[in-house]
Scaffold this active site. Structure first.
Site, PDB file in Angstrom:
ATOM      1  N   CYS A  65     -43.776 -84.059  17.392  1.00  0.00           N
ATOM      2  CA  CYS A  65     -43.822 -83.759  18.869  1.00  0.00           C
ATOM      3  C   CYS A  65     -43.937 -82.244  19.104  1.00  0.00           C
ATOM      4  O   CYS A  65     -43.963 -81.423  18.194  1.00  0.00           O
ATOM      5  CB  CYS A  65     -42.501 -84.187  19.632  1.00  0.00           C
ATOM      6  SG  CYS A  65     -41.114 -83.154  18.877  1.00  0.00           S
ATOM      7  N   ALA A  68     -41.365 -79.891  17.936  1.00  0.00           N
ATOM      8  CA  ALA A  68     -41.575 -79.741  16.374  1.00  0.00           C
ATOM      9  C   ALA A  68     -42.309 -78.657  16.108  1.00  0.00           C
ATOM     10  O   ALA A  68     -42.169 -78.020  15.277  1.00  0.00           O
ATOM     11  CB  ALA A  68     -41.566 -80.969  15.720  1.00  0.00           C
ATOM     12  N   ARG A  99     -38.043 -78.547   7.252  1.00  0.00           N
ATOM     13  CA  ARG A  99     -39.150 -78.236   6.856  1.00  0.00           C
ATOM     14  C   ARG A  99     -38.802 -77.222   5.726  1.00  0.00           C
ATOM     15  O   ARG A  99     -37.851 -76.193   5.990  1.00  0.00           O
ATOM     16  CB  ARG A  99     -39.827 -77.430   7.845  1.00  0.00           C
ATOM     17  CG  ARG A  99     -41.326 -77.034   7.621  1.00  0.00           C
ATOM     18  CD  ARG A  99     -41.982 -76.952   8.926  1.00  0.00           C
ATOM     19  NE  ARG A  99     -43.240 -76.409   8.662  1.00  0.00           N
ATOM     20  CZ  ARG A  99     -43.642 -75.088   9.060  1.00  0.00           C
ATOM     21  NH1 ARG A  99     -42.758 -74.108   8.918  1.00  0.00           N
ATOM     22  NH2 ARG A  99     -45.016 -74.749   9.020  1.00  0.00           N
ATOM     23  N   HIS A 198     -47.741 -75.329  18.633  1.00  0.00           N
ATOM     24  CA  HIS A 198     -48.087 -74.160  18.117  1.00  0.00           C
ATOM     25  C   HIS A 198     -48.751 -73.025  19.088  1.00  0.00           C
ATOM     26  O   HIS A 198     -48.322 -71.803  18.949  1.00  0.00           O
ATOM     27  CB  HIS A 198     -49.198 -74.509  16.981  1.00  0.00           C
ATOM     28  CG  HIS A 198     -48.984 -75.468  16.035  1.00  0.00           C
ATOM     29  ND1 HIS A 198     -49.984 -76.096  15.543  1.00  0.00           N
ATOM     30  CD2 HIS A 198     -47.877 -75.824  15.415  1.00  0.00           C
ATOM     31  CE1 HIS A 198     -49.369 -77.115  14.607  1.00  0.00           C
ATOM     32  NE2 HIS A 198     -48.253 -76.761  14.582  1.00  0.00           N
TER      33      HIS A 198
HETATM   34 FE1  CFM Z   1     -50.767 -75.699   9.274  1.00  0.00          FE
HETATM   35 FE2  CFM Z   1     -50.600 -77.750   8.137  1.00  0.00          FE
HETATM   36 FE3  CFM Z   1     -49.015 -77.127  10.399  1.00  0.00          FE
HETATM   37 FE4  CFM Z   1     -48.661 -76.024   8.088  1.00  0.00          FE
HETATM   38 FE5  CFM Z   1     -46.823 -77.858   7.515  1.00  0.00          FE
HETATM   39 FE6  CFM Z   1     -48.671 -79.727   7.497  1.00  0.00          FE
HETATM   40 FE7  CFM Z   1     -47.018 -78.814   9.818  1.00  0.00          FE
HETATM   41 MO1  CFM Z   1     -46.186 -80.444   7.715  1.00  0.00          MO
HETATM   42  S1  CFM Z   1     -50.531 -75.943   7.273  1.00  0.00           S
HETATM   43  S2  CFM Z   1     -48.696 -75.358  10.090  1.00  0.00           S
HETATM   44  S3  CFM Z   1     -46.813 -75.676   6.767  1.00  0.00           S
HETATM   45  S4  CFM Z   1     -51.301 -77.649  10.334  1.00  0.00           S
HETATM   46  S5  CFM Z   1     -47.384 -79.360   5.927  1.00  0.00           S
HETATM   47  S6  CFM Z   1     -50.951 -79.656   7.359  1.00  0.00           S
HETATM   48  S7  CFM Z   1     -47.920 -80.931   9.134  1.00  0.00           S
HETATM   49  S8  CFM Z   1     -45.328 -78.506   8.710  1.00  0.00           S
HETATM   50  S9  CFM Z   1     -47.672 -78.396  11.852  1.00  0.00           S
END
Ligand code: CFM
Length: 545
Positions: A65, A68, A99, A198
C-alpha cells in the site's frame, strides 16, 4: 557439464492466452493490456504496456500500500528520525523491521530503526478524532529521545476521519523549536500501490528537509546516491567501493542515511539514480532547484558496477579519477571472474523469472546474465510505463484520477543556491561522448524478444506461469515464496534476500552467484512432491462416522 537444452518449447502468445483463459471476459480484457510479449507481434494488445493502474478487486496482487511505500521504503532506512505511525496498531506492527534495510548506528549511536512508534488508534479515536492522541505521542517521543526530527505517517482511517497530521506537526515543530516535525498524507488507499507513497515521501523530504544544512561538504568528487536502500548491506558494499575510488557520497536516499545527509544533499555535484521508480522525483527536483545533473547507475552485477563507476568518472572528467576507478575495477574483477568461471558451467542456460517491485526485476537481470542464465518472464508490482519502456514515454503517459491524486511539486531554481555544475557546452561534450543525462531505457530493451513481461502479476498467474514454463528459478517476495516452492521450483526472495546479501557491487555479485548456484543445482527440488501430486484429491470423514 554441457549447457542443458531448454526444458519446454513454448510460444509466448499461447502462454498469454493460457494465463487469461480462466478470467471472466472483462477481467481478461483488462489483464491482456498488462501482459506483453516483448517486441510484440501480436495484434490484440497495444504495443505499450498498461501499468500503475488499480488492481482488479478480488485478484490477489503482490503489491503493497501507499503507507508502506512512504513509511517503510523511503523514510524507514534513516536511523535518526523517529517515525510515528498514526493509525491502528496493525499498520505499525506489520511495518516494523520487516524490510531488511540495515544501518550503521554511527558514533552518536542515534538509531530509532529497531523501535516501532504508533498512536495505536482505538474505536474512540476513530469516532471523536485522533489529533489529541497524535499530539501526545509526538510530545512523548520528543521527551524520551529528543530526536532531530519526528515524521508522522497517515494510515487509511486517518484520511477517512480527516485528522490533520500537518497542522499537528506544524504546531509541535513550533513548540519544540529544535526538532523538525512533519507529516505525510500517505494513507494506504491514496494511490494504486506503494509507488504513490514514494512520491509523497519524496515531496515532503524535499520540502521540509533537503537543503537545510548550509555548511559546505568536503570532497573532490561529490555525489548523491539516490534509490539505494541498503537491503542486506548492499549500501555498505557500494560505499566501500566508492570510498576506495575516492568518491564522496554526500547522501544516500535513503539506505544507511541520517537526517544530515538529506539536509546536505544540495552540496553534491552529481546525483546517481539506482532505483528509478522510487526516487526519480528527487533527482529531478535536485536538478531544477540546485543545478545537480543526474545519471542512471546500477550497482547490481559486477559488470554494471564497473560501468556505473566509469560513468561517474566520465562525468567528473578528471584523469586522476578515471585512473583510480580503472585501478579499483582491475583489482576487484579477478575474484569476480574466478567465481563466474567456477559457477557458470553449472548455471548457464538455466532460466529465471523475476517479479519484484519496481527496479529489481530489471537490475537482477544483469546478475543472471553474468551467470549465463536467461530471464524468460519478468515484471514489476508497481512500476510505471517508463520503467518498462524508457523515460521517453513519460509525456505520453495518461494521467488518470489516481495519479492526479498525488501532488506534483512546482520546483523553481533557487535564487541563491542554484549553481549549474557544468556549462551547456560541457554537458553537450559529455553527451556526445555517450554519457546520458536524465535517461533510463527501462526493462524491456534488456529482455530477449519473446520474453513475457507482466505488470502487477498475481498469485494465480504466478502459479500458472510456473506450471507452463517450468523455470529453474523464480524470484519474488515472501508472499510468493512457499506457494512457488510447493510447485517444486526454487524460489529466491529479491526483496529481503532470504536473510542473505549483500548482492550489490563486486563482493555482492560473488555472494549472489554462489547462492544461485546452490539453489538451481540442488537436487532437493526434484525429490519433492506436493501432497496433491501424490493424492490429487483429499478425502476425509466426519468424526462421528
Ligand atoms: Fe526501488 Fe524496488 Fe522499491 Fe527498492 Fe525494495 Fe522492491 Fe520495494 Mo521490496 S528497488 S525501492 S529496496 S522499487 S525490494 S524492487 S518492492 S521494498 S518499493
Amino acid at each position: 557439464m554441457s549447457i542443458k537444452p531448454k526444458m519446454v518449447q513454448w510460444d509466448p502468445t499461447d502462454i498469454k492466452k493460457e494465463l487469461l483463459k480462466k478470467y471472466p471476459p472483462k477481467v481478461a480484457r483488462k489483464r491482456a493490456k498488462q501482459i506483453m510479449i516483448n517486441e510484440a507481434t501480436e495484434c490484440e494488445a497495444p504495443p505499450e504496456i498498461v501499468a500503475n493502474v488499480r488492481t482488479i478487486p478480488g485478484i490477489i496482487t503482490m503489491r503493497g500500500c501507499t503507507y508502506a511505500g512512504c513509511k517503510g521504503v523511503i523514510m524507514g532506512p534513516t536511523r535518526d528520525i523517529v517515525n510515528i505511525t498514526h493509525g491502528p496498531i496493525g499498520c505499525g506492527f506489520y511495518s516494523w523491521l520487516t524490510r531488511r534495510n540495515q544501518t550503521d548506528p554511527g558514533v552518536d549511536g542515534e538509531n530509532y530503526i529497531p523501535y516501532c512508534f504508533s498512536t495505536d488508534m482505538q474505536d474512540q479515536d476513530i469516532i471523536f478524532g485522533g489529533e489529541k492522541k497524535l499530539e501526545a505521542a509526538i510530545q512523548e517521543a520528543y521527551d524520551l529521545f529528543h530526536p532531530k526530527a519526528i515524521c508522522i505517517f497517515s494510515t487509511c482511517p486517518v484520511g477517512l476521519i480527516g485528522d490533520d497530521v500537518h497542522a499537528v506537526s506544524r504546531k509541535m515543530k513550533e513548540k519544540f523549536g529544535d526538532c523538525n516535525v512533519f507529516g505525510f498524507s500517505c494513507e494506504g488507499y491514496k494511490g494504486v500501490s506503494q509507488s504513490a507513497g514514494h512520491h509523497i515521501a519524496n515531496n515532503q523530504v524535499f520540502t521540509h528537509l533537503v537543503g537545510e544544512n548550509k555548511e559546505p561538504k568536503e570532497g573532490k568528487y561529490k555525489i548523491n546516491l539516490l534509490g539505494e536502500y541498503n537491503i542486506g548491506g548492499d549500501g555498505f558494499e557500494i560505499d566501500r567501493i566508492l570510498k576506495k575510488c575516492g568518491i564522496t557520497n554526500i547522501a544516500t536516499f535513503s539506505g544507511n542515511s541520517t537526517y544530515d545527509q538529506f539536509a546536505s544533499a544540495q552540496h553534491a555535484d552529481l546525483s546517481c539514480v539506482m532505483c528509478h521508480r522510487s526516487i526519480n522525483y528527487v533527482a529531478d527536483m535536485l536538478e531544477t532547484k540546485y543545478g545537480i545533473p543526474w545519471i542512471k547507475v546500477n550497482f547490481i552485477g559486477a559488470k554494471s558496477t564497473a560501468k556505473s563507476l566509469r560513468k561517474i568518472a566520465e562525468y567528473f572528467n578528471d584523469p586522476e579519477l578515471v585512473k583510480k576507478v580503472n585501478d579499483v575495477i582491475a583489482e576487484e574483477m579477478p575474484e569476480v571472474e574466478a567465481a563466474i568461471e567456477d559457477i557458470k558451467e553449472r548455471t548457464a542456460g538455466k532460466t529465471a523469472m523475476l517479479f519484484v517491485g519496481g527496479s529489481r526485476a530489471h537490475h537482477y537481470n544483469d546478475l543472471f546474465a553474468e551467470l549465463g542464465m536467461k530471464t524468460i518472464s519478468a515484471g514489476y508490482e508497481f512500476g510505471h510505463r517508463d520503467d518498462y519502456e524508457g523515460r521517453q514515454v513519460i509525456p505520453n503517459i495518461k494521467v488518470d484520477a489516481d495519479s492526479r491524486n498525488i501532488e506534483e511539486l512546482e520546483i523553481t531554481p533557487s535564487p541563491d543556491e542554484f549553481k549549474a555544475r557544468k556549462t551547456p557546452a560541457e554537458l553537450k561534450a559529455l553527451e556526445d561522448a555517450g554519457l546520458k543525462f536524465r535517461h533510463y531505457d527501462g526493462l524491456n530493451p534488456d529482455l530477449d524478444k519473446g520474453s513475457i513481461i507482466i505488470d502487477d502479476l498475481n498469485q494465480y498467474e504466478a502459479e500458472k506461469l510456473v506450471e507452463l514454463l517450468k523455470p529453474d528459478l523464480f524470484c519474488a517476495g515472501i508472499k510468493e515464496k512457499f506457494s512457488i516452492q510447493k510447485l517444486g521450483i526454487p524460489m529466491k526472495q529479491l526483496h529481503s534476500y532470504d536473510s542473505g546479501g549483500p548482492y550489490a557491487g563486486f563482493k555482492g555479485a560473488i555472494n549472489f552467484y554462489q547462492e544461485i548456484d546452490r539453489l538451481v543445482n540442488s537436487k532437493v527440488w526434484s525429490y519433492m512432491k506436493a501432497p496433491w501430486q501424490e493424492n490429487p484429491e483429499l478425502t476425509a470423514t466426519f468424526v462421528w462416522e
